[in-house]
Each structure stands twice: as C-alpha cells, then as structure tokens.
Design an enzyme around this catalytic site. Structure first.
Site, PDB file in Angstrom:
ATOM      1  N   HIS A  50      59.808 -95.461 -55.196  1.00  0.00           N
ATOM      2  CA  HIS A  50      58.491 -95.071 -54.704  1.00  0.00           C
ATOM      3  C   HIS A  50      57.760 -96.270 -54.100  1.00  0.00           C
ATOM      4  CE1 HIS A  50      58.218 -91.223 -57.409  1.00  0.00           C
ATOM      5  NE2 HIS A  50      59.278 -91.239 -56.611  1.00  0.00           N
ATOM      6  N   GLU A  52      55.038 -97.860 -54.917  1.00  0.00           N
ATOM      7  CA  GLU A  52      54.609 -98.904 -55.835  1.00  0.00           C
ATOM      8  C   GLU A  52      55.756 -99.849 -56.183  1.00  0.00           C
ATOM      9  OE1 GLU A  52      52.461 -95.043 -57.178  1.00  0.00           O
ATOM     10  OE2 GLU A  52      54.287 -95.634 -56.117  1.00  0.00           O
ATOM     11  N   CYS A  86      55.939 -94.597 -62.083  1.00  0.00           N
ATOM     12  CA  CYS A  86      55.317 -95.758 -61.441  1.00  0.00           C
ATOM     13  C   CYS A  86      54.128 -96.277 -62.237  1.00  0.00           C
ATOM     14  CB  CYS A  86      54.888 -95.413 -60.017  1.00  0.00           C
ATOM     15  SG  CYS A  86      56.293 -95.169 -58.912  1.00  0.00           S
ATOM     16  N   ARG A 190      60.838 -79.253 -36.200  1.00  0.00           N
ATOM     17  CA  ARG A 190      61.753 -78.756 -37.232  1.00  0.00           C
ATOM     18  C   ARG A 190      62.062 -79.831 -38.269  1.00  0.00           C
ATOM     19  NH1 ARG A 190      66.646 -75.441 -34.152  1.00  0.00           N
ATOM     20  NH2 ARG A 190      65.400 -73.627 -33.498  1.00  0.00           N
ATOM     21  N   THR A 202      65.883 -61.854 -34.262  1.00  0.00           N
ATOM     22  CA  THR A 202      66.131 -63.146 -33.620  1.00  0.00           C
ATOM     23  C   THR A 202      67.590 -63.561 -33.774  1.00  0.00           C
ATOM     24  OG1 THR A 202      63.850 -63.879 -33.952  1.00  0.00           O
ATOM     25  CG2 THR A 202      65.505 -65.592 -33.634  1.00  0.00           C
ATOM     26  N   ASP A 206      69.342 -64.015 -30.278  1.00  0.00           N
ATOM     27  CA  ASP A 206      69.510 -65.423 -29.882  1.00  0.00           C
ATOM     28  C   ASP A 206      70.726 -66.110 -30.501  1.00  0.00           C
ATOM     29  OD1 ASP A 206      67.113 -64.844 -28.727  1.00  0.00           O
ATOM     30  OD2 ASP A 206      65.926 -66.266 -29.893  1.00  0.00           O
ATOM     31  N   LEU A 210      69.410 -72.986 -35.740  1.00  0.00           N
ATOM     32  CA  LEU A 210      68.282 -73.445 -36.570  1.00  0.00           C
ATOM     33  C   LEU A 210      68.534 -74.829 -37.166  1.00  0.00           C
ATOM     34  CD1 LEU A 210      67.235 -70.173 -38.444  1.00  0.00           C
ATOM     35  CD2 LEU A 210      66.555 -70.979 -36.180  1.00  0.00           C
ATOM     36  N   GLU A 270      59.847 -69.335 -37.050  1.00  0.00           N
ATOM     37  CA  GLU A 270      60.081 -69.355 -35.612  1.00  0.00           C
ATOM     38  C   GLU A 270      60.236 -67.977 -34.974  1.00  0.00           C
ATOM     39  OE1 GLU A 270      62.978 -71.946 -34.015  1.00  0.00           O
ATOM     40  OE2 GLU A 270      61.944 -73.766 -34.645  1.00  0.00           O
ATOM     41  N   GLY A 272      61.176 -63.482 -35.095  1.00  0.00           N
ATOM     42  CA  GLY A 272      60.461 -63.102 -33.874  1.00  0.00           C
ATOM     43  C   GLY A 272      59.072 -62.595 -34.169  1.00  0.00           C
TER      44      GLY A 272
END
Length: 329
Positions: A50, A52, A86, A190, A202, A206, A210, A270, A272
C-alpha cells in the site's frame, strides 16, 4: 495551508494507480519532517504494498520517522488482507502524527484504522481536502457505501438519435458510430472498469469480445444479461470468466451479487438500448458517457434518452464526434 499542500501532493501520487489499483482504492502518501518531504509512495496495484508502505520504504533516514507526519489520502487499513495493516506499520515505525484525507468505507476498516492509531497514542487529523480525496475514489466509495458497483452507462449514437439500424428481417444491426480515435478512448474507459455488461441482443448483433485490444491493462470481466444460453461460436461463449444473469432477475439483485459474490466495484454497461434503458428506468447509474457522430441515419434503433437529472460535466470533440460525460444531479 501547509497540510493542504502536502495532501495535494499525496493526491497527485495516488492518481498513478488509476488503471491498476482496482478493486483497491487509489491512495497516495507523503512523509514530512521539519517542513521537508522525506518519503513518498502510492498504491500501484492490487496485491502489492500500500501507499504507506511504499512511502516508509522510500525514507533514506528512518530515524526521522519518529518526529514526522504522514499525509495519506485514505484512512490506513487496520486488517490483514493481501498485505498487513498499514495502521500497525505506522505505529511500529513510531510515526507520531497522521493526517488523513477521508475515512475508508470498506467494512473491514470503516474507522478502525483511525481508532487503532489513536489508541496507540498517535495524533490523527481527519478531513484535510476531504472532498477531493473522496472524489478520487468515488467508484470505490460508492461500491462499499451502496454495496453495489459504480455504474457507468455508455453508448454511441448518430446525430439524429439512433444507436443502430435494422437488417432485412427487422433485427437490430450495428452501425459504425465511433471513429478510430474514439474507439481507442472507449477501450481506455473499459480499462477503468472491473466488469462490462451487454445484453443478448448485442452479443447476437455484434459478437463483441469486450476486451482491451486498443489500450493496455486488464480486460474487464464480461457480464451478459440473457435468459438463454449464449450463442454457440460467439466470442463470449468461449470465455471461461463470463458471468451470465437472467434478464428476468431484478437489477438490484444482480448488482448485489456482482458486489458481494464477485467483488466487482465498477461496472461499465455498453448496451444495447434495452439493457441501458433498464438501468435508466431503475435510476441505477452514476455516470453516462455519450458519443455522437454527425451522421444522419434516418431510422433504426433509437438511442437511450438522457435523464432529466443528468448534468454535463465534460464535453469535447474528437475527429468530428462529440463525447459528453454526465453525472447524476
């Protein structure tokens, strides 16, 4: 103000984790001794140290830590996850003063890190540039506050408001609205999401992948809304990580499962139109990204309507296409 100056630097550092830190938050840390920065760090990616830890490791003279202040954009964690807490590290290193931008809403932290530090006798100041620190991690904070992913709805439409056309049999058919550069920017969008959702229409029209082909990073996990099996031979049917939810299931239940069962804190939707409209009708969205081309289609599949409670927060033109970003009012 001195404290704001150092917290701004911590915010700058935190933004370096924008594409790799998720599902963890972006966090930056600055260590100051006698008015001079002696250490800096940010959280690079999930599973790694992290902010810190990286800031402490960067200090060349560890003996200075016992009279230093650390500025951190988000409350130090107090639990053992993929890394040790932390807050415990700061206590062990003898840092006497901790300035926190905002509290962590994650249930396993949620004030416990601050309390651990105070119980150990450390001075803790909370709320320096709090608004900016919360805005930096709005996806993370929204997810752990509402217990559902941050939701961004994205679509591209023609100048006369169509998202697609119809084929000779009246079925939805794709229309090329994006240009090569806006397609790259869409892949950059994305890369910020952990999951990406489409409907069966979709997938059939298409056959999308993705994934990230035009931008570096980790591809978001695909999510499909359908009550039938995915079409054989489709790209998504071949992916082992695809999540399929019945389109008859209430959206809040699906979003709750994405968060609780799969740890997804950000979702890009995304299409349809039917899927996007279901989110808009339910009021389940945090951000909209709408691209418009100058093309006139004259008919086809109508694009979603921008809701009345959406305010434009960014607007630009990319090679003739306008791109607008909206937030909920």
């Amino acid at each position: 103000m001195e404290e704001e100056k150092y917290m701004r630097r911590a915010l700058e550092l935190a933004r370096h984790g924008e594409f790799d830190a998720a599902p963890n938050p972006m966090v930056g840390a600055v260590i100051v001794c006698d008015g001079r920065i002696i250490g800096e760090g940010f959280h690079r990616r999930c599973g790694e140290p992290h902010a810190e830890v990286n800031a402490v490791r960067s200090v060349r003279r560890p003996e200075l830590l016992s009279r230093s202040t650390i500025y951190v954009t988000l409350e130090p964690c107090s639990h053992y996850g993929k890394t040790p807490p932390c807050a415990g590290l700061l206590i062990d290193k003898g840092i006497p003063r901790v300035v926190v931008g905002c509290r962590d809403p994650f249930p396993r932290v949620a004030g416990r890190g601050i309390q651990m530090l105070r119980d150990a006798g450390r001075e803790v100041v909370v709320g320096v540039l709090e608004e900016e620190c919360r805005a930096l991690n709005e996806r993370f904070i929204t997810a752990h506050t509402l217990r559902r992913p941050w939701i961004e709805l994205k679509w591209a439409e023609t100048a006369d408001g169509f998202i697609g056309s119809h084929d000779s049999e009246g079925r939805p058919a794709p229309v090329a609205v994006s240009n090569p550069l806006t397609a790259v920017l869409a892949h950059a969008e994305r890369s910020k999401a952990q999951a990406i959702m489409v409907g069966r229409g979709t997938v059939e029209a298409d056959n999308p992948r993705l994934d990230l082909r035009l931008w570096p990073g980790t591809s978001p996990r695909p999510v499909v809304m359908t009550s039938r099996p995915l079409p054989e031979g489709s790209h998504l049917a071949a992916r082992e990580d695809v999540l399929v939810f019945s389109s008859l299931t209430p959206l809040p239940e699906i979003l709750g499962k994405l968060y609780a069962d799969h740890g997804i804190t950000s979702l890009l939707v995304e299409g349809g139109t039917r899927v996007i409209d279901s989110f808009l009708d339910a009021g389940l969205w945090d951000e909209l990204r709408v691209e418009r081309s100058p093309e006139i289609l004259g008919g086809g599949v109508k694009a979603p309507q921008i809701p009345a409670n959406a305010d434009v927060v960014a607007r630009g033109t990319v090679r003739g296409n306008s791109v607008e970003r909206y937030r909920r009012r």
